[in-house]
Motif scaffolding. Structure first.
Motif, PDB file in Angstrom:
ATOM      1  N   LEU A   1      71.376  49.184  34.972  1.00 38.15           N
ATOM      2  CA  LEU A   1      72.528  49.543  34.895  1.00 38.15           C
ATOM      3  C   LEU A   1      73.850  49.160  33.907  1.00 38.15           C
ATOM      4  CD1 LEU A   1      73.269  50.579  38.639  1.00 38.15           C
ATOM      5  CD2 LEU A   1      72.825  52.303  36.797  1.00 38.15           C
ATOM      6  N   PHE A   2      73.413  47.527  33.897  1.00 39.19           N
ATOM      7  CA  PHE A   2      74.256  46.601  33.039  1.00 39.19           C
ATOM      8  C   PHE A   2      73.884  46.742  31.598  1.00 39.19           C
ATOM      9  CE2 PHE A   2      75.645  43.804  36.772  1.00 39.19           C
ATOM     10  CZ  PHE A   2      76.458  44.881  37.288  1.00 39.19           C
ATOM     11  N   ASP A   3      72.812  47.534  31.429  1.00 38.56           N
ATOM     12  CA  ASP A   3      72.216  47.803  29.737  1.00 38.56           C
ATOM     13  C   ASP A   3      73.070  48.197  28.822  1.00 38.56           C
ATOM     14  OD1 ASP A   3      70.635  47.770  27.681  1.00 38.56           O
ATOM     15  OD2 ASP A   3      69.459  49.441  28.428  1.00 38.56           O
ATOM     16  N   HIS A   4      73.525  47.381  27.711  1.00 38.40           N
ATOM     17  CA  HIS A   4      74.159  47.744  26.804  1.00 38.40           C
ATOM     18  C   HIS A   4      73.925  49.045  25.988  1.00 38.40           C
ATOM     19  CE1 HIS A   4      71.291  45.790  24.148  1.00 38.40           C
ATOM     20  NE2 HIS A   4      71.728  46.189  23.366  1.00 38.40           N
ATOM     21  N   GLN A   5      72.877  49.330  25.922  1.00 37.26           N
ATOM     22  CA  GLN A   5      72.211  50.736  25.103  1.00 37.26           C
ATOM     23  C   GLN A   5      72.952  51.792  25.705  1.00 37.26           C
ATOM     24  OE1 GLN A   5      68.105  50.123  23.564  1.00 37.26           O
ATOM     25  NE2 GLN A   5      67.997  49.168  25.503  1.00 37.26           N
ATOM     26  N   THR A   6      72.973  53.012  24.931  1.00 35.97           N
ATOM     27  CA  THR A   6      73.445  54.317  25.530  1.00 35.97           C
ATOM     28  C   THR A   6      72.180  54.984  25.691  1.00 35.97           C
ATOM     29  OG1 THR A   6      75.584  54.214  24.123  1.00 35.97           O
ATOM     30  CG2 THR A   6      74.755  56.227  24.809  1.00 35.97           C
ATOM     31  N   TRP A   7      72.043  55.355  26.739  1.00 34.02           N
ATOM     32  CA  TRP A   7      70.666  56.258  27.247  1.00 34.02           C
ATOM     33  C   TRP A   7      70.700  57.651  26.902  1.00 34.02           C
ATOM     34  CZ3 TRP A   7      70.565  54.216  33.157  1.00 34.02           C
ATOM     35  CH2 TRP A   7      70.550  53.016  33.064  1.00 34.02           C
ATOM     36  N   GLY A   8      71.737  58.067  26.659  1.00 35.78           N
ATOM     37  CA  GLY A   8      71.719  59.413  26.243  1.00 35.78           C
ATOM     38  C   GLY A   8      71.014  59.442  24.732  1.00 35.78           C
ATOM     39  N   LEU A   9      71.320  58.512  23.875  1.00 34.99           N
ATOM     40  CA  LEU A   9      70.841  58.490  22.347  1.00 34.99           C
ATOM     41  C   LEU A   9      69.341  57.912  22.773  1.00 34.99           C
ATOM     42  CD1 LEU A   9      73.757  56.694  20.740  1.00 34.99           C
ATOM     43  CD2 LEU A   9      73.207  59.157  20.918  1.00 34.99           C
ATOM     44  N   LEU A  10      68.966  57.250  23.414  1.00 36.87           N
ATOM     45  CA  LEU A  10      67.779  56.632  23.698  1.00 36.87           C
ATOM     46  C   LEU A  10      66.535  57.770  24.026  1.00 36.87           C
ATOM     47  CD1 LEU A  10      67.896  53.201  25.284  1.00 36.87           C
ATOM     48  CD2 LEU A  10      67.465  53.762  22.791  1.00 36.87           C
ATOM     49  N   SER A  11      67.227  58.695  25.013  1.00 35.87           N
ATOM     50  CA  SER A  11      66.324  59.612  25.574  1.00 35.87           C
ATOM     51  C   SER A  11      66.192  60.779  24.493  1.00 35.87           C
ATOM     52  CB  SER A  11      66.751  60.345  26.800  1.00 35.87           C
ATOM     53  OG  SER A  11      68.318  61.011  26.393  1.00 35.87           O
ATOM     54  N   VAL A  12      67.121  60.975  23.639  1.00 37.32           N
ATOM     55  CA  VAL A  12      66.877  61.795  22.592  1.00 37.32           C
ATOM     56  C   VAL A  12      65.808  61.519  21.431  1.00 37.32           C
ATOM     57  CG1 VAL A  12      68.040  63.024  20.589  1.00 37.32           C
ATOM     58  CG2 VAL A  12      68.981  63.114  22.762  1.00 37.32           C
ATOM     59  N   ASN A  13      66.011  60.178  21.157  1.00 37.72           N
ATOM     60  CA  ASN A  13      65.237  59.552  19.834  1.00 37.72           C
ATOM     61  C   ASN A  13      63.669  59.193  20.638  1.00 37.72           C
ATOM     62  OD1 ASN A  13      67.693  59.834  18.256  1.00 37.72           O
ATOM     63  ND2 ASN A  13      68.134  57.652  18.778  1.00 37.72           N
ATOM     64  N   ASN A  14      63.570  59.025  21.895  1.00 37.76           N
ATOM     65  CA  ASN A  14      62.322  58.594  22.384  1.00 37.76           C
ATOM     66  C   ASN A  14      62.150  59.356  23.625  1.00 37.76           C
ATOM     67  OD1 ASN A  14      59.974  57.374  22.887  1.00 37.76           O
ATOM     68  ND2 ASN A  14      60.796  55.185  22.979  1.00 37.76           N
TER      69      ASN A  14
ATOM     70  N   MET B   1      68.961  62.551  33.253  1.00 41.79           N
ATOM     71  CA  MET B   1      69.415  61.582  33.605  1.00 41.79           C
ATOM     72  C   MET B   1      70.959  61.604  34.241  1.00 41.79           C
ATOM     73  SD  MET B   1      71.259  58.696  31.138  1.00 41.79           S
ATOM     74  CE  MET B   1      72.027  59.640  30.025  1.00 41.79           C
ATOM     75  N   TYR B   2      71.378  62.790  33.869  1.00 42.83           N
ATOM     76  CA  TYR B   2      72.815  62.894  34.540  1.00 42.83           C
ATOM     77  C   TYR B   2      72.604  63.514  35.696  1.00 42.83           C
ATOM     78  CZ  TYR B   2      74.585  62.200  29.852  1.00 42.83           C
ATOM     79  OH  TYR B   2      75.019  62.007  28.578  1.00 42.83           O
ATOM     80  N   ALA B   3      71.557  64.262  35.938  1.00 42.46           N
ATOM     81  CA  ALA B   3      71.042  64.806  37.442  1.00 42.46           C
ATOM     82  C   ALA B   3      70.660  63.787  38.167  1.00 42.46           C
ATOM     83  CB  ALA B   3      69.917  65.798  37.167  1.00 42.46           C
ATOM     84  N   ALA B   4      69.994  62.667  37.919  1.00 41.89           N
ATOM     85  CA  ALA B   4      69.615  61.573  38.540  1.00 41.89           C
ATOM     86  C   ALA B   4      70.757  60.906  38.912  1.00 41.89           C
ATOM     87  CB  ALA B   4      68.722  60.590  37.663  1.00 41.89           C
ATOM     88  N   PHE B   5      71.987  60.544  37.956  1.00 44.48           N
ATOM     89  CA  PHE B   5      73.070  59.822  38.780  1.00 44.48           C
ATOM     90  C   PHE B   5      73.667  60.723  39.666  1.00 44.48           C
ATOM     91  CE2 PHE B   5      73.519  57.694  34.277  1.00 44.48           C
ATOM     92  CZ  PHE B   5      72.865  56.664  34.813  1.00 44.48           C
ATOM     93  N   THR B   6      73.835  62.054  39.356  1.00 41.67           N
ATOM     94  CA  THR B   6      74.618  62.917  40.490  1.00 41.67           C
ATOM     95  C   THR B   6      73.720  62.832  41.636  1.00 41.67           C
ATOM     96  OG1 THR B   6      75.397  64.420  38.675  1.00 41.67           O
ATOM     97  CG2 THR B   6      75.477  65.073  40.737  1.00 41.67           C
ATOM     98  N   ALA B   7      72.496  62.893  41.703  1.00 42.04           N
ATOM     99  CA  ALA B   7      71.930  63.138  42.973  1.00 42.04           C
ATOM    100  C   ALA B   7      71.884  61.572  43.419  1.00 42.04           C
ATOM    101  CB  ALA B   7      70.152  63.249  42.709  1.00 42.04           C
ATOM    102  N   PHE B   8      71.829  60.492  42.980  1.00 38.31           N
ATOM    103  CA  PHE B   8      71.905  59.007  43.584  1.00 38.31           C
ATOM    104  C   PHE B   8      73.347  59.163  44.135  1.00 38.31           C
ATOM    105  CE2 PHE B   8      73.075  54.600  43.663  1.00 38.31           C
ATOM    106  CZ  PHE B   8      72.091  53.983  43.851  1.00 38.31           C
ATOM    107  N   LEU B   9      74.449  59.520  43.589  1.00 39.29           N
ATOM    108  CA  LEU B   9      75.912  59.330  44.347  1.00 39.29           C
ATOM    109  C   LEU B   9      75.992  60.213  45.394  1.00 39.29           C
ATOM    110  CD1 LEU B   9      77.786  59.242  40.925  1.00 39.29           C
ATOM    111  CD2 LEU B   9      77.491  57.327  42.207  1.00 39.29           C
ATOM    112  N   THR B  10      75.377  61.330  45.375  1.00 35.45           N
ATOM    113  CA  THR B  10      75.400  62.180  46.342  1.00 35.45           C
ATOM    114  C   THR B  10      74.479  61.704  47.848  1.00 35.45           C
ATOM    115  OG1 THR B  10      75.843  64.053  45.095  1.00 35.45           O
ATOM    116  CG2 THR B  10      75.311  64.607  47.149  1.00 35.45           C
ATOM    117  N   ILE B  11      73.284  61.703  47.541  1.00 37.01           N
ATOM    118  CA  ILE B  11      72.392  61.121  48.309  1.00 37.01           C
ATOM    119  C   ILE B  11      72.440  59.951  49.183  1.00 37.01           C
ATOM    120  CG2 ILE B  11      69.922  60.923  49.077  1.00 37.01           C
ATOM    121  CD1 ILE B  11      69.410  63.288  47.021  1.00 37.01           C
ATOM    122  N   LYS B  12      72.664  58.913  48.313  1.00 39.99           N
ATOM    123  CA  LYS B  12      73.052  57.634  48.684  1.00 39.99           C
ATOM    124  C   LYS B  12      74.127  57.407  49.494  1.00 39.99           C
ATOM    125  CE  LYS B  12      69.495  54.914  46.941  1.00 39.99           C
ATOM    126  NZ  LYS B  12      68.555  54.184  47.922  1.00 39.99           N
ATOM    127  N   PHE B  13      75.151  58.316  48.954  1.00 41.07           N
ATOM    128  CA  PHE B  13      76.647  58.356  49.876  1.00 41.07           C
ATOM    129  C   PHE B  13      76.034  58.439  51.395  1.00 41.07           C
ATOM    130  CE2 PHE B  13      80.279  60.370  51.565  1.00 41.07           C
ATOM    131  CZ  PHE B  13      81.124  59.565  51.203  1.00 41.07           C
TER     132      PHE B  13
END
Length: 587
Positions: A258-271, A294-306
């Motif tokens: 989570l503290f990674d400086h890279q933008t995962w949206g760009l990484l998932s598109v390029n690789n 990725m965005y579905a994973a974030f949403t699911a984490f915030l909802t289910i982990k809540f």
């Protein structure tokens, strides 16, 4: 009558939970002997080891139990030093030791001595002496240093470095317009923390109303813990619903990603290749390659982990809740950062210079803001800087933390104060808002307990026995005589019981000739209230001195007593606007 019998409660709940709410109660002047016993120390240590061995399955941490264990060690060290040095064990020394122990506990968990001291001041202390400042830093630094050296000696690290390394840009890391986004993140964290605590309280009330769950939680705690752990484990199973929750990652690996400086949206598109195994540099793929993206994973984490976090908080095992809330805030911040990076792929440009969005910085701010809003602390901002080893985003993180705290403190008590209320521990509420001003106009004589049973210093054995049996008080006031009621001191009930045992063995007819002071230790009254004292003055004395009760005198004569019960009811009546016959001082 003005007596707190918490022995059964203390033995029942000394081991389970975080331990910080009970420590706050102890520092407020309430005695919970079982909570700081050696039996609790061993039980908490073994139980915490078992909980942590489950990994991130049940989503529980270790901060609270570490603080509790450190406090027990500090208590026994204080007793040993008092015996070796031949000094008296006073409450002020014990208070200072417990506050320093809280700093050591937090410092050992994260290797963050500065945060440990600030956290102990904000959460644990009702007041803090400046002379103890360097002592707290010294003990917390020693604990953090040993923690880091053990990590190096155990080959977990090559040398002493930041626990969570980051590679944020140092030159022009963010632009001024981004401060608005960090402020927005702080507001979101404050509202979500309010929803989390409200949901937790309603869930606890719900399971107490249902006969089956109420019976399991009170009489079959082992069965309840096993069922709850099974539910959490099956929900987070990596090949099931856990594939949306990055369940294969430990708590430390979660923060590293989570503290990674890279933008995962760009990484998932390029690789877009999938990961065969968990590699240290590609742990982000647990989020990027999740079903739905990725965005579905974030949403699911915030909802289910809540929901799972609320259930995990009810398990009666030694565990902390700070680390799960810290990670939850980091995920919330990462989601906001990734959405901003998606909305501004070329960065935010002002005056010809473009500052690219760093989602990891928003995860940093989210972790500090959400955990700070839950606990009502600002020290979480310092925590993220000590964990990552850089302070390039100190201003936006502080803005997010301050706004999250402002929203949270406006809407609810902190997590620890809510736990004190839910556990029905005796506590001293704060005077805030309108109550701060209204407390100056309420006199002690209108809410004090006038039904006081004094002990005459020249009473006979029969009279003392009758008074002892008629009034079950923790402390009895001692007066000169039953006629003039001149207060001369106080006697603890335990001391009086031992006095009766000695009287029964020697069988004297009365104490008139020798006096009560020859048989019992009469403590002098160093602090007392006047009937014309204000509620604000009484509250300040209780808060600063950590008292459970104060006697009320007029010209030296006993008039009543004020305990935590009367003081708390007066504050609640004032906050709720209840019409009571209080007289304004300045009227």
């Amino acid at each position: 009558m003005w007596h707190f019998d918490l022995s059964k409660f203390s033995k029942r709940l000394a081991v389970s939970g975080s331990g910080i709410p009970e420590l706050k109660t102890i520092l407020g002047g309430v005695v919970l002997q079982e909570h700081l016993s050696l039996r609790t120390f061993f039980a908490k240590s073994v139980g915490l080891t078992c909980v942590l061995s489950c990994g991130s399955t049940i989503f529980l941490g270790k901060v609270g139990p570490f603080v509790h264990i450190s406090s027990i060690l500090a208590t026994f060290l204080g007793r040993i030093m008092a015996r070796l040095g031949g000094t008296h064990e006073d409450m002020s020394r014990q208070y200072e030791m417990l506050v320093a122990a809280a700093a050591v506990g937090v410092g050992c968990c994260f290797g963050a001595p500065v945060t440990g001291v600030l956290f102990s001041i904000e959460v644990m202390s009702t007041h803090f002496a400046v002379r103890d400042y360097w002592r707290g830093f010294f003990s917390a630094s020693c604990g953090a240093l040993i923690f880091r050296l053990l990590a190096v000696s155990d080959s977990q690290q090559e040398t002493i470095t930041a626990l969570f390394k980051t590679n944020f840009r140092i030159d022009f890391p963010y632009d001024l317009p981004e401060l608005l986004f960090f402020a927005f993140l702080g507001l979101i964290c404050g509202l979500v923390s309010w929803a989390c605590l409200q949901s937790q309280q309603k869930f606890i009330l719900l399971i107490k109303r249902i006969p089956l769950t109420s019976c399991l939680l009170t009489k079959q705690k082992t069965v309840y813990s096993a069922l709850a752990a099974f539910l959490l484990a099956t929900t987070t199973y990596p090949k099931g619903l856990g594939c949306l929750l990055a369940a294969r990652l430990s708590m430390k690996e979660l923060l590293n990603t989570l503290f990674d400086h890279q933008t995962w949206g760009l990484l998932s598109v390029n690789n877009s290749t999938t990961m065969g195994g968990l590699q240290p540099d590609d742990l982000w793929r647990e989020w990027g390659d999740a079903p739905g993206g990725m965005y579905a994973a974030f949403t699911a984490f915030l909802t289910i982990k809540f929901l799972l976090l609320i259930i995990a908080m009810t398990i009666p095992v030694p565990a902390g809740y700070f680390m799960p809330m810290f990670i939850y805030g980091a995920v919330l911040g990462r989601l906001v950062g990734e959405l901003l990076a998606l909305a501004f792929p070329a960065g935010i440009s002002t005056e010809g210079m473009a500052a690219y969005i760093t989602p990891g910085a928003y995860a940093l701010a989210g972790a500090a803001a959400f955990s700070g809003a839950i606990t009502h602390t600002i020290s979480t901002a310092m925590l993220v800087f000590e964990l990552t080893g850089q302070i390039t985003h100190i201003l936006p993180v502080l803005i997010a933390v301050l706004l999250a705290n402002g929203v949270s403190q406006r809407l609810q008590p902190s997590f620890y104060d809510s736990a004190i209320i839910m556990k029905k521990l005796p506590f001293l509420p704060r005077l805030g808002g309108k109550g701060h001003n209204g407390a100056h106009g309420i006199l002690v004589e209108y809410f004090m307990d006038k039904d006081v049973v004094p002990l005459p210093s020249g009473a006979s054995q029969a009279q003392l026995n009758q008074l002892f049996c008629s009034a079950r008080c923790s402390v009895y006031p001692v007066v000169n005589s039953a006629e003039n009621l001149m207060l001369v001191g106080s006697v603890k009930r335990k001391e009086l019981a031992e006095c009766f045992i000695r009287l029964h063995k020697q069988k004297p007819e009365s104490l008139t000739s020798s006096g009560l002071s020859d048989w019992c230790h009469i403590e002098p009254i160093t602090a007392q209230l006047s009937p014309k004292s204000s509620l604000y003055q009484a509250h300040r004395m209780f808060e600063l001195l950590g008292l459970q009760q104060l006697f009320v005198t007029s010209s030296g004569q006993l008039r009543g007593v004020v305990t935590l019960r009367e003081l708390r009811k007066a504050i609640e009546d004032l906050a709720n606007g209840v019409i009571i016959p209080y007289v304004h001082i300045h009227s």
